[in-house]
Design a protein around this motif. Structure first.
Motif, PDB file in Angstrom:
ATOM      1  N   GLU A  15       0.821  -1.210   0.000  1.00 38.66           N
ATOM      2  CA  GLU A  15       0.000   0.000   0.000  1.00 38.66           C
ATOM      3  C   GLU A  15       0.857   1.264   0.000  1.00 38.66           C
ATOM      4  O   GLU A  15       0.600   2.209  -0.754  1.00 38.66           O
ATOM      5  CB  GLU A  15      -0.930   0.004   1.218  1.00 38.66           C
ATOM      6  CG  GLU A  15      -1.828   1.226   1.286  1.00 38.66           C
ATOM      7  CD  GLU A  15      -2.730   1.223   2.513  1.00 38.66           C
ATOM      8  OE1 GLU A  15      -3.407   2.238   2.742  1.00 38.66           O
ATOM      9  OE2 GLU A  15      -2.735   0.213   3.253  1.00 38.66           O
ATOM     10  N   GLY A  16       1.887   1.272   0.833  1.00 39.38           N
ATOM     11  CA  GLY A  16       2.757   2.439   0.890  1.00 39.38           C
ATOM     12  C   GLY A  16       3.515   2.662  -0.404  1.00 39.38           C
ATOM     13  O   GLY A  16       3.729   3.810  -0.824  1.00 39.38           O
ATOM     14  N   PHE A  17       3.920   1.592  -1.067  1.00 38.77           N
ATOM     15  CA  PHE A  17       4.648   1.730  -2.326  1.00 38.77           C
ATOM     16  C   PHE A  17       3.744   2.320  -3.404  1.00 38.77           C
ATOM     17  O   PHE A  17       4.132   3.259  -4.113  1.00 38.77           O
ATOM     18  CB  PHE A  17       5.190   0.368  -2.759  1.00 38.77           C
ATOM     19  CG  PHE A  17       6.165   0.438  -3.902  1.00 38.77           C
ATOM     20  CD1 PHE A  17       7.528   0.555  -3.660  1.00 38.77           C
ATOM     21  CD2 PHE A  17       5.734   0.390  -5.223  1.00 38.77           C
ATOM     22  CE1 PHE A  17       8.432   0.625  -4.702  1.00 38.77           C
ATOM     23  CE2 PHE A  17       6.623   0.462  -6.275  1.00 38.77           C
ATOM     24  CZ  PHE A  17       7.988   0.575  -6.014  1.00 38.77           C
ATOM     25  N   VAL A  18       2.546   1.783  -3.521  1.00 41.80           N
ATOM     26  CA  VAL A  18       1.613   2.273  -4.543  1.00 41.80           C
ATOM     27  C   VAL A  18       1.231   3.722  -4.273  1.00 41.80           C
ATOM     28  O   VAL A  18       1.103   4.533  -5.204  1.00 41.80           O
ATOM     29  CB  VAL A  18       0.364   1.376  -4.599  1.00 41.80           C
ATOM     30  CG1 VAL A  18      -0.696   1.975  -5.516  1.00 41.80           C
ATOM     31  CG2 VAL A  18       0.740  -0.033  -5.062  1.00 41.80           C
ATOM     32  N   ARG A  19       1.060   4.070  -3.005  1.00 43.35           N
ATOM     33  CA  ARG A  19       0.705   5.451  -2.660  1.00 43.35           C
ATOM     34  C   ARG A  19       1.824   6.421  -3.044  1.00 43.35           C
ATOM     35  O   ARG A  19       1.564   7.524  -3.529  1.00 43.35           O
ATOM     36  CB  ARG A  19       0.421   5.559  -1.167  1.00 43.35           C
ATOM     37  CG  ARG A  19      -0.035   6.943  -0.723  1.00 43.35           C
ATOM     38  CD  ARG A  19      -0.476   6.961   0.714  1.00 43.35           C
ATOM     39  NE  ARG A  19       0.627   6.679   1.642  1.00 43.35           N
ATOM     40  CZ  ARG A  19       0.763   5.564   2.331  1.00 43.35           C
ATOM     41  NH1 ARG A  19      -0.127   4.590   2.213  1.00 43.35           N
ATOM     42  NH2 ARG A  19       1.789   5.401   3.146  1.00 43.35           N
ATOM     43  N   ARG A  20       3.053   6.009  -2.870  1.00 43.48           N
ATOM     44  CA  ARG A  20       4.188   6.873  -3.202  1.00 43.48           C
ATOM     45  C   ARG A  20       4.465   6.949  -4.693  1.00 43.48           C
ATOM     46  O   ARG A  20       4.913   7.986  -5.192  1.00 43.48           O
ATOM     47  CB  ARG A  20       5.443   6.370  -2.473  1.00 43.48           C
ATOM     48  CG  ARG A  20       5.438   6.632  -0.985  1.00 43.48           C
ATOM     49  CD  ARG A  20       6.555   5.839  -0.295  1.00 43.48           C
ATOM     50  NE  ARG A  20       6.707   6.179   1.123  1.00 43.48           N
ATOM     51  CZ  ARG A  20       5.917   5.709   2.085  1.00 43.48           C
ATOM     52  NH1 ARG A  20       4.928   4.875   1.783  1.00 43.48           N
ATOM     53  NH2 ARG A  20       6.117   6.067   3.350  1.00 43.48           N
ATOM     54  N   PHE A  21       4.217   5.859  -5.414  1.00 39.92           N
ATOM     55  CA  PHE A  21       4.604   5.801  -6.825  1.00 39.92           C
ATOM     56  C   PHE A  21       3.439   5.344  -7.701  1.00 39.92           C
ATOM     57  O   PHE A  21       3.534   4.327  -8.407  1.00 39.92           O
ATOM     58  CB  PHE A  21       5.799   4.855  -6.997  1.00 39.92           C
ATOM     59  CG  PHE A  21       6.939   5.141  -6.065  1.00 39.92           C
ATOM     60  CD1 PHE A  21       7.701   6.294  -6.205  1.00 39.92           C
ATOM     61  CD2 PHE A  21       7.242   4.256  -5.028  1.00 39.92           C
ATOM     62  CE1 PHE A  21       8.749   6.571  -5.334  1.00 39.92           C
ATOM     63  CE2 PHE A  21       8.295   4.516  -4.154  1.00 39.92           C
ATOM     64  CZ  PHE A  21       9.046   5.684  -4.313  1.00 39.92           C
ATOM     65  N   PRO A  22       2.339   6.068  -7.694  1.00 39.18           N
ATOM     66  CA  PRO A  22       1.184   5.631  -8.487  1.00 39.18           C
ATOM     67  C   PRO A  22       1.443   5.639  -9.988  1.00 39.18           C
ATOM     68  O   PRO A  22       0.740   4.955 -10.743  1.00 39.18           O
ATOM     69  CB  PRO A  22       0.106   6.653  -8.101  1.00 39.18           C
ATOM     70  CG  PRO A  22       0.872   7.877  -7.696  1.00 39.18           C
ATOM     71  CD  PRO A  22       2.101   7.357  -7.020  1.00 39.18           C
ATOM     72  N   GLN A  23       2.463   6.376 -10.413  1.00 35.52           N
ATOM     73  CA  GLN A  23       2.747   6.498 -11.842  1.00 35.52           C
ATOM     74  C   GLN A  23       3.548   5.330 -12.389  1.00 35.52           C
ATOM     75  O   GLN A  23       3.675   5.182 -13.610  1.00 35.52           O
ATOM     76  CB  GLN A  23       3.507   7.815 -12.107  1.00 35.52           C
ATOM     77  CG  GLN A  23       4.993   7.790 -11.721  1.00 35.52           C
ATOM     78  CD  GLN A  23       5.279   7.973 -10.222  1.00 35.52           C
ATOM     79  OE1 GLN A  23       4.392   7.863  -9.392  1.00 35.52           O
ATOM     80  NE2 GLN A  23       6.526   8.267  -9.909  1.00 35.52           N
ATOM     81  N   ILE A  24       4.089   4.482 -11.521  1.00 42.63           N
ATOM     82  CA  ILE A  24       4.943   3.382 -11.975  1.00 42.63           C
ATOM     83  C   ILE A  24       4.093   2.117 -12.079  1.00 42.63           C
ATOM     84  O   ILE A  24       3.465   1.710 -11.105  1.00 42.63           O
ATOM     85  CB  ILE A  24       6.116   3.155 -11.015  1.00 42.63           C
ATOM     86  CG1 ILE A  24       6.934   4.437 -10.859  1.00 42.63           C
ATOM     87  CG2 ILE A  24       7.013   2.029 -11.533  1.00 42.63           C
ATOM     88  CD1 ILE A  24       8.050   4.328  -9.837  1.00 42.63           C
ATOM     89  N   PRO A  25       4.060   1.472 -13.231  1.00 42.74           N
ATOM     90  CA  PRO A  25       3.185   0.303 -13.392  1.00 42.74           C
ATOM     91  C   PRO A  25       3.738  -0.946 -12.729  1.00 42.74           C
ATOM     92  O   PRO A  25       4.947  -1.184 -12.716  1.00 42.74           O
ATOM     93  CB  PRO A  25       3.130   0.125 -14.915  1.00 42.74           C
ATOM     94  CG  PRO A  25       4.429   0.686 -15.405  1.00 42.74           C
ATOM     95  CD  PRO A  25       4.745   1.836 -14.491  1.00 42.74           C
ATOM     96  N   ARG A  26       2.834  -1.750 -12.191  1.00 44.98           N
ATOM     97  CA  ARG A  26       3.197  -3.066 -11.687  1.00 44.98           C
ATOM     98  C   ARG A  26       3.072  -4.065 -12.827  1.00 44.98           C
ATOM     99  O   ARG A  26       2.111  -4.026 -13.592  1.00 44.98           O
ATOM    100  CB  ARG A  26       2.286  -3.480 -10.530  1.00 44.98           C
ATOM    101  CG  ARG A  26       2.620  -4.855  -9.950  1.00 44.98           C
ATOM    102  CD  ARG A  26       1.747  -5.201  -8.753  1.00 44.98           C
ATOM    103  NE  ARG A  26       2.178  -6.451  -8.110  1.00 44.98           N
ATOM    104  CZ  ARG A  26       1.663  -6.938  -6.981  1.00 44.98           C
ATOM    105  NH1 ARG A  26       0.673  -6.284  -6.373  1.00 44.98           N
ATOM    106  NH2 ARG A  26       2.118  -8.063  -6.468  1.00 44.98           N
ATOM    107  N   VAL A  27       4.039  -4.981 -12.942  1.00 46.08           N
ATOM    108  CA  VAL A  27       3.965  -6.027 -13.959  1.00 46.08           C
ATOM    109  C   VAL A  27       3.734  -7.360 -13.259  1.00 46.08           C
ATOM    110  O   VAL A  27       4.132  -7.561 -12.108  1.00 46.08           O
ATOM    111  CB  VAL A  27       5.242  -6.074 -14.818  1.00 46.08           C
ATOM    112  CG1 VAL A  27       5.490  -4.744 -15.502  1.00 46.08           C
ATOM    113  CG2 VAL A  27       6.453  -6.469 -13.985  1.00 46.08           C
ATOM    114  N   ASP A  28       3.065  -8.264 -13.945  1.00 47.14           N
ATOM    115  CA  ASP A  28       2.722  -9.551 -13.328  1.00 47.14           C
ATOM    116  C   ASP A  28       3.787 -10.616 -13.539  1.00 47.14           C
ATOM    117  O   ASP A  28       3.713 -11.704 -12.957  1.00 47.14           O
ATOM    118  CB  ASP A  28       1.373 -10.047 -13.852  1.00 47.14           C
ATOM    119  CG  ASP A  28       1.349 -10.192 -15.368  1.00 47.14           C
ATOM    120  OD1 ASP A  28       2.392  -9.959 -16.013  1.00 47.14           O
ATOM    121  OD2 ASP A  28       0.276 -10.525 -15.907  1.00 47.14           O
ATOM    122  N   ASP A  29       4.794 -10.324 -14.354  1.00 45.47           N
ATOM    123  CA  ASP A  29       5.867 -11.278 -14.632  1.00 45.47           C
ATOM    124  C   ASP A  29       7.175 -10.499 -14.672  1.00 45.47           C
ATOM    125  O   ASP A  29       7.374  -9.647 -15.548  1.00 45.47           O
ATOM    126  CB  ASP A  29       5.621 -11.980 -15.963  1.00 45.47           C
ATOM    127  CG  ASP A  29       6.615 -13.104 -16.240  1.00 45.47           C
ATOM    128  OD1 ASP A  29       7.689 -13.125 -15.596  1.00 45.47           O
ATOM    129  OD2 ASP A  29       6.332 -13.951 -17.109  1.00 45.47           O
TER     130      ASP A  29
END
Length: 340
Positions: A46-60
């Protein structure tokens, strides 16, 4: 911003809160993060996403390792997994920055060293208690300029707050984090070698205990190490007993004793009341004074960027990264009654 080509990086594993600082600091030196991957839903998510909402998460994560733009992979995964991520990244042609500890076993250290030497990639361990503390930068400048003469001893104290509600189960499993000396005492080992200007040390004392966590038998909450190298020595104490009354996560201190003076760092808080962090006290032949460190730099990330471009070792000599990990592993082995 520094005359170098832009740095492109990816994050693999965000299980420790140090991932926040790693990513933000790389962004601050002009880097671009093309994506991040982590296993499952760690409490840091949660803290990571809140700080860096512009960076996409990849599933692989292979998508990041196969991306030809990516030069550097930064990692704060569960400690026992970091070596495998490093090997995978280096074999994919990427440089690698690990949160400490970079490895948790001698076998991992040997494997990382072998692959790094085969691939000629950079493998660096981010010792945040040096690289992200302005007072340490200023203290190193003072020592290297002869402010306290020859360094005779360092005393490094690394108390931490447990913050149980913020911890995932791996935090209490020594097979996952490697032991308290492998983990947080690596900071103080790093600082001793650098301040004393030595490349190796003898372990003269190593102890690790579970003092106050009987319900967590695979947890260590107190540890200490003594080191010696030539005329210089070190004492290190680390623990998980920082009380809630302290307004920060730990009262990290570093004492550097020289033949002509002493330096004391109160890295994160001054209990006497001065605001902020990075408090440095210098005692020499003339006076005792508090030294302002607010304008001291934090050169590790910018130097790492340059190293990636120019294939140099200005952020951290490769041999130093290996030696700090080796000494931490040896200290842990001694503390556990194994051959060091």
């Amino acid at each position: 911003m520094n005359g170098l080509p832009p740095l492109v990086f990816a994050a693999v594993g965000i299980d420790h809160r140090h991932s926040y600082d790693q990513v933000q600091s790389l962004l601050d030196v002009g880097g671009t993060c093309v994506g991040w991957w982590t296993e499952g839903t760690p409490k840091t998510l949660e803290g990571f996403v809140r700080r860096f909402p512009q960076i996409p998460r990849v599933d692989d994560r292979r998508r990041l390792l196969e991306d030809p733009r990516v030069q550097l992979v930064t990692c704060a995964a569960i400690p026992c997994d970091r070596a495998d991520h490093a090997i995978e990244a280096m074999r994919a042609g990427k440089d690698f920055m690990s949160d400490k500890p970079g490895v948790t076993t001698f076998g991992q250290l040997d494997a990382v060293r072998r692959v790094q030497q085969e691939t000629k990639r950079i493998w660096t361990v981010n010792f945040t208690e040096r690289f992200e503390v302005r007072a340490v930068t200023r203290a190193l400048d003072l020592v290297r300029n002869g402010a306290i003469g020859d360094v005779v001893q360092t005393v490094g104290l690394g108390p931490h707050r447990e913050n149980r509600a913020l911890r995932d189960p791996w935090f209490y499993d020594k097979s996952k984090y490697g032991g308290i000396l492998v983990d947080i005492a690596s900071h103080q080992i790093d600082q001793f070698l650098v301040f004393a200007g030595v490349t190796d040390a003898e372990i003269t004392l190593a102890r690790a205990q579970n003092v106050a966590h009987p319900d967590d038998p695979a947890y260590e909450d107190f540890g200490e190490i003594a080191l010696a190298s030539g005329k210089a020595s070190a004492y290190i104490r680390v623990d998980w007993f920082t009380p809630d009354g302290l307004p920060t996560w730990g009262d990290g201190r570093l004492f550097v004793y020289g033949t002509k003076g002493t330096i004391e760092l109160r890295k994160y808080v001054d209990p006497d009341g001065r605001a902020g962090k990075d408090h440095l006290f210098l005692i020499d032949g003339k006076e005792t004074r508090h030294v302002d460190c607010s304008d001291a730099g934090l050169p590790y990330y910018a130097n790492l960027h340059r190293d990636i471009v120019e294939r140099t070792e200005t952020a951290m000599p490769q041999a130093h990264a290996y030696k700090v990990c080796e000494l931490a592993l040896r200290a842990q082995a001694v503390a556990e009654g194994r051959a060091g």
